[in-house]
Design a protein around this motif. Structure first.
Motif, PDB file in Angstrom:
ATOM      1  N   UNK A 170      44.691  49.680  56.514  1.00 42.35           N
ATOM      2  CA  UNK A 170      43.555  48.971  55.916  1.00 42.35           C
ATOM      3  C   UNK A 170      43.254  49.507  54.515  1.00 42.35           C
ATOM      4  N   UNK A 171      43.173  50.816  54.384  1.00 41.64           N
ATOM      5  CA  UNK A 171      42.877  51.419  53.083  1.00 41.64           C
ATOM      6  C   UNK A 171      43.954  51.081  52.062  1.00 41.64           C
ATOM      7  N   UNK A 172      45.202  51.107  52.508  1.00 35.38           N
ATOM      8  CA  UNK A 172      46.316  50.810  51.603  1.00 35.38           C
ATOM      9  C   UNK A 172      46.241  49.371  51.104  1.00 35.38           C
ATOM     10  N   UNK A 173      45.956  48.439  52.008  1.00 29.87           N
ATOM     11  CA  UNK A 173      45.886  47.031  51.618  1.00 29.87           C
ATOM     12  C   UNK A 173      44.696  46.758  50.708  1.00 29.87           C
ATOM     13  N   UNK A 174      43.571  47.409  50.967  1.00 30.66           N
ATOM     14  CA  UNK A 174      42.396  47.232  50.106  1.00 30.66           C
ATOM     15  C   UNK A 174      42.677  47.776  48.707  1.00 30.66           C
ATOM     16  N   UNK A 175      43.290  48.953  48.649  1.00 29.24           N
ATOM     17  CA  UNK A 175      43.620  49.548  47.348  1.00 29.24           C
ATOM     18  C   UNK A 175      44.638  48.703  46.584  1.00 29.24           C
ATOM     19  N   UNK A 176      45.543  48.079  47.342  1.00 27.81           N
ATOM     20  CA  UNK A 176      46.559  47.236  46.718  1.00 27.81           C
ATOM     21  C   UNK A 176      45.915  46.010  46.070  1.00 27.81           C
ATOM     22  N   UNK A 177      44.976  45.404  46.776  1.00 30.11           N
ATOM     23  CA  UNK A 177      44.283  44.241  46.232  1.00 30.11           C
ATOM     24  C   UNK A 177      45.189  43.023  46.140  1.00 30.11           C
ATOM     25  N   UNK A 178      44.750  41.900  46.676  1.00 29.00           N
ATOM     26  CA  UNK A 178      45.547  40.676  46.607  1.00 29.00           C
ATOM     27  C   UNK A 178      44.680  39.502  47.005  1.00 29.00           C
ATOM     28  N   UNK A 179      45.210  38.302  46.878  1.00 30.17           N
ATOM     29  CA  UNK A 179      44.461  37.099  47.211  1.00 30.17           C
ATOM     30  C   UNK A 179      44.125  37.071  48.698  1.00 30.17           C
ATOM     31  N   UNK A 180      42.843  36.935  49.062  1.00 27.35           N
ATOM     32  CA  UNK A 180      42.443  36.994  50.485  1.00 27.35           C
ATOM     33  C   UNK A 180      42.680  35.662  51.202  1.00 27.35           C
ATOM     34  N   UNK A 181      43.907  35.445  51.675  1.00 31.67           N
ATOM     35  CA  UNK A 181      44.237  34.162  52.293  1.00 31.67           C
ATOM     36  C   UNK A 181      44.752  34.266  53.726  1.00 31.67           C
ATOM     37  N   UNK A 182      45.182  35.438  54.148  1.00 31.51           N
ATOM     38  CA  UNK A 182      45.763  35.585  55.491  1.00 31.51           C
ATOM     39  C   UNK A 182      45.142  36.785  56.206  1.00 31.51           C
ATOM     40  N   UNK A 183      44.941  36.636  57.521  1.00 31.14           N
ATOM     41  CA  UNK A 183      44.216  37.614  58.330  1.00 31.14           C
ATOM     42  C   UNK A 183      45.121  38.757  58.785  1.00 31.14           C
ATOM     43  N   UNK A 184      44.604  39.977  58.652  1.00 30.10           N
ATOM     44  CA  UNK A 184      45.220  41.127  59.311  1.00 30.10           C
ATOM     45  C   UNK A 184      44.389  41.371  60.562  1.00 30.10           C
ATOM     46  N   UNK A 185      44.989  41.193  61.714  1.00 28.89           N
ATOM     47  CA  UNK A 185      44.248  41.142  62.968  1.00 28.89           C
ATOM     48  C   UNK A 185      43.524  42.455  63.263  1.00 28.89           C
ATOM     49  N   UNK A 186      42.258  42.336  63.634  1.00 31.14           N
ATOM     50  CA  UNK A 186      41.487  43.483  64.074  1.00 31.14           C
ATOM     51  C   UNK A 186      40.921  44.349  62.976  1.00 31.14           C
TER      52      UNK A 186
END
Length: 465
Positions: A51-67
């Protein structure tokens, strides 16, 4: 015509009307099971790092990471969900592939399905084609590939993800062949990292990179269509000359589909599948004779030597290692008469009672199970009691290991809801089960993602009150 081109031709030519009812049934079972274990995986320690890695990466919020309460790009979602899906090692198995067939495929398909509009039947077809592809390639390279140390869930699963994505995107035969060739250069994952967070990372990479391969191929990205048979191609590099069968990669496509026979195995225990037959054998003895841990002098498990290589861990140090310790899994079964998610925390593995019990549990290669045998998931358990009595049980295959001994529907649903409720309301899980049961009827598969939405949970509460 090259091997990749032959496989691509099969991918393109396979239509929904060719899928038998059995294939659709097992596809829906596997999809439901994979969604459940992915949600449960979101509560593992690695999930916060993801989660932290994806938030830091930053990208268009279009697809769900479950949970994780997070939306990101399609590629990042495929990566994140791939990691979570294998975090618990609770996901399904294919003996042909030598690994876990659904977890490289479904995260890639979920990302595409949420990003774009596809019908449920398109999702089912793409999943089945991806499953067929990775298993056919597995028939060509296993079990030399597996024994050499590759992690087939990722090294072969990437081809399943690429094929499934290519099918969902309706790529041409030439584009599909290029997708497979691109994927070959990104195939990775070694078994030395079993028992660590890097094992599920393999799956995140396979799901993401399989999707990347299809997206690049769709735009005309070039690759060598002879990638499997070339002198420095996949088979010679990942196996070696003389240790693969190219013809097996295209023989018998869909006759029957690999998803139907030999089929997909659904795990009933959240640990390495190589331990399951021994657990079943031990639990059957406990049910029949009623002994307890304190009654046991020694417990010996004999398995196929191929299985023993990565699960003979007499003293695991943490929860992840516990999943790959036959001694620990059998010790838990002996103590608790079950093996469940809560048994694989670091604290559980380090409890003095279980560590002392493991000293009485041994594992060895079964003298009658030959290394080259394709039937290598059996186990024999021998228990010596303080009364002087010796009990034995043999389990040829674990319950759930295939269509001939399927996990009963009630156990599948109980497993799913247990996994689901680690992060989401049970009512939303029940609603998702209904949607998966009629997946072929959905005109837009994006409705599946309503079950992951807090706004939808509020609507459910209002309707039920």
């Amino acid at each position: 015509m090259s091997v990749a081109e032959k496989i691509a031709e099969k991918i393109v030519q396979t239509g929904y009307q060719e899928l038998p009812a059995e294939a659709l049934h097992w596809a829906k079972v596997a999809i439901l099971d994979t969604l459940g274990v992915t949600v449960a995986g979101s509560r593992e320690p690695l999930a916060q790092i993801v989660r932290e890695t994806l938030i830091e990466e930053g990208s268009r919020p279009e697809c769900t990471v479950l949970g994780l309460g997070l939306k990101t790009s399609a590629l990042n979602a495929a990566w994140g969900n791939g990691l979570l899906s294998h975090a618990l090692d609770y996901d399904d198995i294919s003996n042909t592939m030598g690994g876990h067939p659904s977890v490289p495929i479904l995260p890639a398909l979920l990302a595409l399905a949420e990003q774009r509009r596809f019908a449920g039947r398109e999702l089912l077809l793409a999943y089945t084609v991806g499953f067929e592809t990775e298993c056919k390639i597995g028939r060509g390279v296993n079990f030399f590939h597996y024994d050499k140390g590759w992690h087939p869930t990722s090294t072969l699963g990437i081809f399943g993800a690429a094929a499934a994505s290519a099918k969902l995107l309706s790529l041409s035969t030439a584009d599909c062949a290029r997708a497979l060739a691109i994927a070959a250069s990104m195939a990775s994952g070694i078994k030395a990292n079993f028992g660590t967070m890097t094992k599920p990372l393999h799956i995140g990479q396979a799901a993401r990179n399989g999707l990347v391969a299809a997206l690049l191929a769709a735009k005309g990205f070039s690759a060598n269509p002879s990638v499997f048979e070339a002198r420095q191609g996949f088979c010679n590099v990942y196996n070696q000359e003389g240790q693969y069968r190219l013809e097996a990669m295209t023989e018998g496509w869909g006759a029957p589909f690999e998803l139907v026979r030999p089929g997909v195995a659904i795990k009933q225990y959240p640990c390495c599948g190589s331990t399951h037959s021994a657990i079943d054998a031990l639990l059957s003895l406990i049910r029949e004779h009623g002994f307890k841990a304190e009654d046991v002098v020694s417990l010996e498990a004999m398995l196929h030597p191929r299985r023993l290589v990565h699960i003979n861990r007499p003293q695991p140090e943490n929860g992840l290692e516990g999943k790959f310790s036959l001694q620990y899994c059998l010790g838990r079964a002996l103590l608790e008469r079950e093996v469940i998610l809560s048994h694989f925390t670091d604290e559980a593995v380090r409890q003095p009672e279980i560590r002392k019990l493991m000293e009485r549990i041994s594992a060895s290669a079964h003298p009658q199970m030959e290394w080259q045998s394709s039937e290598h998931f059996g186990a024999e358990v021998k228990v010596e009691l303080k009364t002087g009595k010796t009990l034995k049980a043999h389990q040829e295959k674990a319950i759930g290991r295939g269509p001939e001994i399927p996990l009963p529907r009630e156990r599948l649903e109980a497993k799913f809801l247990d996994c689901w409720s680690q992060a989401y309301p049970r009512a939303a899980g029940a609603a998702l089960m209904d949607k998966i049961a009629s997946l072929e009827m959905l005109e837009d598969a994006r409705v599946l993602f309503e079950s992951f939405s807090p706004a939808q949970w509020e609507k459910m509460k209002r309707r039920s009150s």
